[in-house]
Write an enzyme that holds these catalytic residues in place. Sequence first.
Site, PDB file in Angstrom:
ATOM      1  N   SER A  59       5.365   2.826  -0.404  1.00 49.18           N
ATOM      2  CA  SER A  59       6.788   2.533  -0.451  1.00 49.18           C
ATOM      3  C   SER A  59       7.564   3.821  -0.249  1.00 49.18           C
ATOM      4  O   SER A  59       7.021   4.923  -0.364  1.00 49.18           O
ATOM      5  CB  SER A  59       7.172   1.892  -1.791  1.00 49.18           C
ATOM      6  N   ILE A 119       0.821  -1.226   0.000  1.00 47.88           N
ATOM      7  CA  ILE A 119       0.000   0.000   0.000  1.00 47.88           C
ATOM      8  C   ILE A 119       0.846   1.263   0.000  1.00 47.88           C
ATOM      9  O   ILE A 119       0.320   2.372  -0.002  1.00 47.88           O
ATOM     10  CB  ILE A 119      -0.968   0.021   1.214  1.00 47.88           C
ATOM     11  N   ASP A 135       7.427  16.361   9.710  1.00 47.48           N
ATOM     12  CA  ASP A 135       7.081  15.905   8.361  1.00 47.48           C
ATOM     13  C   ASP A 135       5.572  15.884   8.187  1.00 47.48           C
ATOM     14  O   ASP A 135       5.011  14.965   7.592  1.00 47.48           O
ATOM     15  CB  ASP A 135       7.677  14.522   8.109  1.00 47.48           C
ATOM     16  N   LYS A 141       9.019  -0.826   2.124  1.00 44.59           N
ATOM     17  CA  LYS A 141       7.634  -0.835   1.667  1.00 44.59           C
ATOM     18  C   LYS A 141       6.674  -0.918   2.854  1.00 44.59           C
ATOM     19  O   LYS A 141       7.048  -1.352   3.945  1.00 44.59           O
ATOM     20  CB  LYS A 141       7.381  -2.015   0.724  1.00 44.59           C
ATOM     21  N   SER A 145      12.068   5.296   0.602  1.00 41.25           N
ATOM     22  CA  SER A 145      13.484   4.954   0.613  1.00 41.25           C
ATOM     23  C   SER A 145      13.806   3.899   1.666  1.00 41.25           C
ATOM     24  O   SER A 145      14.773   3.160   1.543  1.00 41.25           O
ATOM     25  CB  SER A 145      14.323   6.209   0.873  1.00 41.25           C
ATOM     26  N   PHE A 146      12.966   3.800   2.722  1.00 42.46           N
ATOM     27  CA  PHE A 146      13.190   2.845   3.802  1.00 42.46           C
ATOM     28  C   PHE A 146      12.840   1.430   3.393  1.00 42.46           C
ATOM     29  O   PHE A 146      13.378   0.457   3.914  1.00 42.46           O
ATOM     30  CB  PHE A 146      12.336   3.242   5.015  1.00 42.46           C
TER      31      PHE A 146
END
Length: 880
Positions: A490, A488, A607, A495, A492-493
């Site tokens: 994704s 659901i 963020d 998914k 850089s870390f």
Amino acid sequence: MGNYKSRPTISCTDELKKKISESYALFRSKVIEDLRPKDSDWTEVQLAVTNSTDLQLLTKLLDDSNYLEKTDAGLTLLHIACISGAPCSQIEKLIKKGVNVNALTKNNFSALHLSTYRGDSEQVELLVTNGADVNQSGHSGVAALHITAMCGHHEITKILLESGAKIDNGDLVKFSSLHIACHFGHEKVVELLLSNGSDININGSVRDRPIHLASSKANLKIMQLLVEGTSQQKADVNVKDDEGHTPLHFCCKSGHLVTLHYLLDHDALPHEVNIYGDTPLHLACYNGKLEIAKQLVAQTGPASLCIENIFSETPLHSACTFGKNLELVKFLLEQPQVDINLQGKDGHTALHSACYHGHLRCVQFLLENRADMTCVAAVSDQSGDSEKREERLYCERTPRQTALMWAYERGYDDIVTLLKHYKRPSDESACGDYSQPGSLDGSYVAVPSPLGKLRSMTREKIDVLQLRATLSHQFHLQITDLEFQETIGSGSFGKVYKGKCKGRVVAIKRYRASSFGAKSDVDMFCREVAILAKLNSPYVINFVGACLDDPSQFAIVTHYVAGGSLFSLLHEQKRLIDIQSKLTIIFDVAKGMEYLHNMPLPIIHRDLNSHNILLEENGHAVVADFGESRFLRSNDEDNMTKQPGNLRWMAPEIFTQCTKYSVKADMFSFSLVVWELLAGELPFAHLKPAAAAAETAYHNTRPPIAVTFPKPIVALLHRGWHSNPDERPEFREIIPTLDACRHSEAVAMLSNAEAAIGGGAGISLSLPMVTTVRGCQDGMDDDGLGGEEGRDTPPLAGNVSALRNHWDMEASKNSSTGVSEEKRSYPQLDANGYVSDPLSTLRISMPSMLRSCPLHSSLPSCTSQAPSSTSSSDHQDPES
């Protein structure tokens, strides 16, 4: 890993050049915006000005009541005449009638700026003859002379200089017109400026001269004009900027051979170093410029080959740091002065550099040329802060700093495998997984076992162990407890999956194992788990647990929120949201942020954006994704991370590299989310995220306020996105206002009326959204809503599942009545979250169904009035 880890990826001068490029790119986009206006809502006299063939029509229509008319973008009749190429007689008529020749558009351009950009010398001459200010600053502090230097219109340059233009005036970053002409490579303009006395050695923001800009370009003619100069002045070929860069440094970094030969022929010093200790050869190698390196060594001798910079790197180290040009590495190794195993002051070799940056082919090439894997790098003793000292002490008790360990700590498994198993022709065997620590021949080296990976040298691995020990037992999960279903999301870390945990539907954030080679990813994981474990509020995401036993299986498990993100709802699914639901979402997010900011140990989100606001099936919202969040131990902290979070919603104090900011940064992001929800589109949708952040930070720009926004919300926006964080309110201050708004009778009446006018399920009233750029009072009635028709803003239905049905029925209805999808005027977003066609945000429809709607002005102010003026610098025209 010694001083080497401290090397900046970009110098201050590079950063400035980047800002200049972005600034002038933004400048061009703003000019083009004014040169291609939307004329569908223009008045008769405004349209008549564009008709250059029918001068009698303009004469007939122009009178004392309309000669001062402006468009929504702030274009006067004179601006319109200039951008439409009207004859000079028509322009002169408008000036004599009294139209202000120096009036600025909302993008801060005068008629002279626009005519100069268009290159119409006849118009320019007419304007300056009739009183146009040739030194008037527009967008980004740019005057007409800067514009002509950027565009290369040397005839207009001559007109402006003859009319009194100040030749050495600087723009926003203190660049003169000579800087700009050199940067954009216009020879005739450079020659004209020099002949009229422009200062050939004038400083920019970091003492960069025009010759510095010219040397990074492949324009020999401009370089000759500067070096040979005039009888009064000449450019110094060895002049340095604030970072000690000479023109030769810039030339070698850019890779221009012709400029290199010219500078060397005119006594440029080839072995000068900048403040980082870099010679021109270092910069050529850091940027993979093989031919430049060959010419430098051939013409200036090998003296630079053995010079180390302050990061203990010779040119060979530098070439391996770049790692993508094996021919350059080969050339350097062929020089008799170069030793492949030379250790810098901190002990690291070229092989260390290649391993640290993950260049597999370069590592293999070095090994084939007998690079020694057993060379050991030292740990820097120059660090002063406690964290560095602790890391140094810990490193002294861990395996030696070999090149293999550098690759291991960075997470480059393919390089680790290569080094562990590499077999030279002279070796009898290669290294295995169980090599002995005492083995010191060049074919292998000791490596920690997989179980020891978390006990290796970096402090971030210790943090994982501490987290495992302190996390409450109820939050410890095994990977076998989880059932993975569809993806659901994704990043850089890794998914995010929908799945099940012990029979409960959950969201699983699964980290890639390789991401734990980087300190920032480990920090993010540890902080997020530590923060989630302390949260207990219906307004933030509910934490289920985390998998901590094995780095390859790290995962964070939270409650599954079925409605998806607010971003997806608004910009991908394009759902319709009514005013009641919008205010509910705003209220829920504010409550969530109030909870975070008022915990015993406050949490700053850092963020907050529409991606990280999730919607339940009942229409309520929760705040999610605490990967960038952190505990705020003191308001005086000055070690905050630079630029965390999404650029488009970022507070100015964070974007400008400030490391001392507070929870007030979240209020700024929240205000942009409120605007996004009410307006139905991304903030600064026509700009890329970095350009949008630069607009808010450097130009104090804010999104345009619609006349249909409730007055209390408008007042909240002005306070919430104030440039001074101290002027922004706390969340607990604004919650009573938001609660009063969403429970007001007017909102209830409006929501009910939408359903009534819509005729039942699947049909809703579209509220008018007139984008007025100056403040919120223009065109606003006493009840807080505008009385003009304008752009469709999709209203909201009550909950997420109903929205899907509503949208499907609307789409079906539109297709049956011939209403095409293109006419719905939604921006088309690309994969990066900004509109692929910038003009799509300007294609707005004009619904006529609301012209006589009595509800159009029925929403009263809930608690406070909107500001009566926008004269403050923080309330300026959003696109100025």
